[in-house]
Design an enzyme around this catalytic site. Structure first.
Site, short mmCIF file in Angstrom:
data_model
loop_
_atom_site.label_atom_id
_atom_site.label_comp_id
_atom_site.label_asym_id
_atom_site.label_seq_id
_atom_site.Cartn_x
_atom_site.Cartn_y
_atom_site.Cartn_z
N GLN A 348 86.17 23.94 -25.56
CA GLN A 348 86.62 22.75 -26.28
C GLN A 348 87.89 23.10 -27.03
OE1 GLN A 348 83.76 20.61 -28.87
NE2 GLN A 348 84.48 18.84 -27.72
N THR A 517 85.00 27.41 -31.54
CA THR A 517 83.83 26.55 -31.47
C THR A 517 82.82 27.20 -30.53
OG1 THR A 517 83.01 24.35 -30.87
CG2 THR A 517 84.81 25.20 -29.58
N THR A 518 81.57 26.78 -30.63
CA THR A 518 80.53 27.29 -29.74
C THR A 518 80.22 26.27 -28.66
OG1 THR A 518 79.69 28.51 -31.65
CG2 THR A 518 78.29 28.48 -29.74
N HIS A 519 81.12 25.33 -28.45
CA HIS A 519 80.92 24.26 -27.47
C HIS A 519 81.40 24.71 -26.10
CE1 HIS A 519 81.27 21.35 -31.14
NE2 HIS A 519 80.15 22.02 -31.12
N LEU A 520 80.69 25.65 -25.50
CA LEU A 520 81.01 26.10 -24.14
C LEU A 520 80.26 25.23 -23.15
CD1 LEU A 520 80.71 28.83 -26.13
CD2 LEU A 520 81.63 29.88 -24.07
#
Length: 593
Positions: A348, A517-520
């Site tokens: 993201q 972010t950790t939105h992989l």
């Protein structure tokens, strides 16, 4: 090390986060015996959210108490195909969770639906701009499911999560001051929106003056006391600012631990095993049917759990890793652009603009929640991309999640001195009078951005690590810079004394040392074509029909919104079709290619 085979069960679920908890609850309600395996330890809000120990910033956001230990297993990372990938040894750029509840225990709580265009992005872009608008090397794809099909499941997830928000339209009628770009809804949010913190109030006013359309961000932080459909109770958010990285001591933030697991544990057919690291999915001699999983317990024993149905519901790249280790699906090859497992890995695209207000405006950055104020004028395809020549967009928002003391000491205004009295003065000035405006943008999928098994590095279990090949591309850089430029009018209306615009730079590759972010997303995506997707529209493996893979791994490209709302809706969607079709059929494919 001992080896043991347990009695078979109807279903085994890998992962005890949001996706796993939803799937386990739905399958137990269908009368199945379900074992849920969690690689981490037992966690609960009662223990991990106990006040005041739970708001220890050193333990929570500096030493990452609730997160994965990369010394045991991690990923390797490189930017290009011609580089050697190296292990991600220290958590920084992204923070995968570990333990019962997964990332759902320590997420912030921002809870969006997906835009209809995002779910059919290739078709939408082709219809509006033509096929030639899609750049060479961009693997743009549709999800294979529409917003209209998912809408009841978005609604279901919001009611389970206790989401606070304000609708714009319900059943085609304008009912509130919500997001005017949002798709229609069948019902309003279960709770009214959280109140604006002061910086969000300032952003709302300035965005309106600049001609944009601000709205209250939907948040799975309860604005009032709430009881969800499972009978789980939530308390109201007190804006303490300890959401992201922490368990909520107010029981106000939705988590699997608060909202699902108490009800799930009431099923006699449910079993939860923690410290159970799944090593692979077992297949029969044909390779077309899963027979269960094998996992390693806390004592190092290898345990085989036979099951008729296997649900992979771990974190995005853990799901992909397990598929590759187990031989489920054909690994992706970037040179031939063939294969499906590892394809369309995305991230993201986030940058944070810092605004410094006059000394008379104190920003109270210690206050926080998952709420805030956003504009969607430059998200998705809500603006004309034709003259701009890129695909995607970003919502812009002030989502003040609470700046704690350690973070505050590091977050001086850009260009400030690094030490001494001048640094101290600037640090105090920044903490008292600054705030950030986030551009949280989409990230498209590309032919040479993917996941595979590393040929060199292994984890403590002796297995190849997952290798991540990722870098920012021209399309995403130009999108980010265009959207951030639209903040000029907002900043002017704010009356800021200084501003630092943060944008994606063409000469700066992806760097794992800085948190983003950790939105992989992606890597085992859903779709209508088995040549370009690992999963069909119901999240069922094309190759092994009694394996379903649930999580952000299913997203064909990264969207501007946080992924959790779509993950939850897809979990309910998949579970519904398992219950109504797969269990009542012969256990075969739900879609014929």
């Amino acid at each position: 090390m001992a080896e043991k085979t347990l009695p078979p069960v109807d279903a085994v679920v890998v992962g005890a986060g949001w996706a796993g908890s939803i799937m386990a609850k739905e399958l137990c309600e269908a009368g199945l015996s379900v074992v849920m395996l969690e690689r981490g330890g037992r966690r609960s809000t009662a223990k991990d959210g106990a006040y005041p120990a739970s708001i220890d910033e050193l333990e929570g956001a500096t030493r990452y108490k609730l997160f994965q230990n990369p010394a045991q297993t991690t990923v390797t990372v490189r930017n290009r195909l011609d580089q050697e990938a190296l292990p991600y040894r220290r958590l920084a750029a992204f923070l995968p969770g570990e333990g019962v509840g997964g990332a759902g225990l320590h997420w912030t709580g921002v809870h969006f639906r997906a835009m209809p265009q995002d779910l059919r992005l290739r078709s939408h872009i082709t219809e509006r701009y033509g096929k030639t608008f899609i750049p060479d090397g961009m693997n743009l794809q549709d999800y294979g499911v529409t917003y209209e099909e998912l809408e009841p499941f978005f609604d279901r997830a919001e009611k389970v999560f206790g989401t606070s928000g304000e609708a714009y339209t319900v059943d085609g009628k304008v009912v509130g001051k919500g997001n005017p770009f949002a798709p229609d809804r069948s019902d309003d949010f279960p709770l009214p929106p959280l109140r604006d913190v002061y910086t969000a109030h300032l952003f709302r006013k300035a965005a309106t003056e600049a001609g944009f359309h601000p709205y209250a961000m939907p948040a799975a932080n309860a604005s009032h006391p709430y009881t969800n459909p499972y009978g789980a109770q939530m308390g109201p958010c007190n804006f303490c600012g300890y959401c992201s990285d922490y368990a909520c001591y107010m029981y106000a933030k939705a988590s699997p631990n608060v909202n699902i697991l108490p009800a799930l544990r009431q099923h006699a057919t449910f079993t939860l095993r923690s410290n159970a690291h799944v090593l692979k999915v077992l297949l029969d001699s044909t390779g077309k049917k899963a027979t269960g999983v094998v996992y390693q317990d806390a004592e190092g024993n290898h345990i085989t759990q036979p099951a008729g149905l296997v649900i992979l519901a771990a974190f995005q790249f853990h799901n992909v890793h397990l598929m590759l280790l187990s031989g489920i699906g054909k690994p992706y090859n970037p040179h031939s652009n063939s294969g499906t497992v590892g394809r369309n890995f995305t991230y993201q695209n986030i940058t944070n603009t810092t605004v410094l207000m006059p000394p008379t405006r104190s920003t109270d950055q210690f206050i926080g929640s998952a709420g805030g104020v956003a504009i969607d004028d430059f998200n998705c395809d809500n603006f004309d991309h034709g003259p701009l020549g890129f695909i995607g967009g970003s919502p812009l928002w002030v989502n003040q999640a609470g700046v704690k003391p350690i973070a505050g000491a590091k977050a001086t205004f850009p260009g400030a001195p690094r030490w001494g009295g001048a640094w101290k003065k600037q640090a105090v000035d920044t903490y008292r009078h600054a705030f950030t405006i986030n551009a949280q943008g989409s990230n498209m999928a590309y032919r040479d951005v993917y996941l595979d098994l590393d040929p060199t590095w292994t984890n403590v279990y002796g297995q190849p690590l997952l290798r991540m090949t990722f870098d920012w591309k021209d399309n995403d850089i130009r999108m980010n810079r265009h959207v951030v430029s639209k903040l000029d009018g907002v900043v002017k209306a704010l009356g800021a004394r200084d501003v630092h615009y943060s944008t994606r730079e063409p000469d700066k590759p992806f760097d794992v040392r800085d948190y983003q972010t950790t939105h992989l997303c992606g890597g085992a995506v859903m779709g209508d074509d088995p040549n370009t997707s690992a999963l069909n529209r119901y999240l069922q493996s094309w190759d092994v029909p009694n394996v379903f893979v649930v999580g952000a791994n299913a997203f064909p490209q990264g969207m501007g919104y946080n992924p959790t709302g779509l993950v939850a809706a897809l979990a309910y969607w998949s579970a519904h079709h398992i219950r109504t079709q797969w269990l009542k059929g012969n256990g075969g494919p739900l879609v014929t290619p």
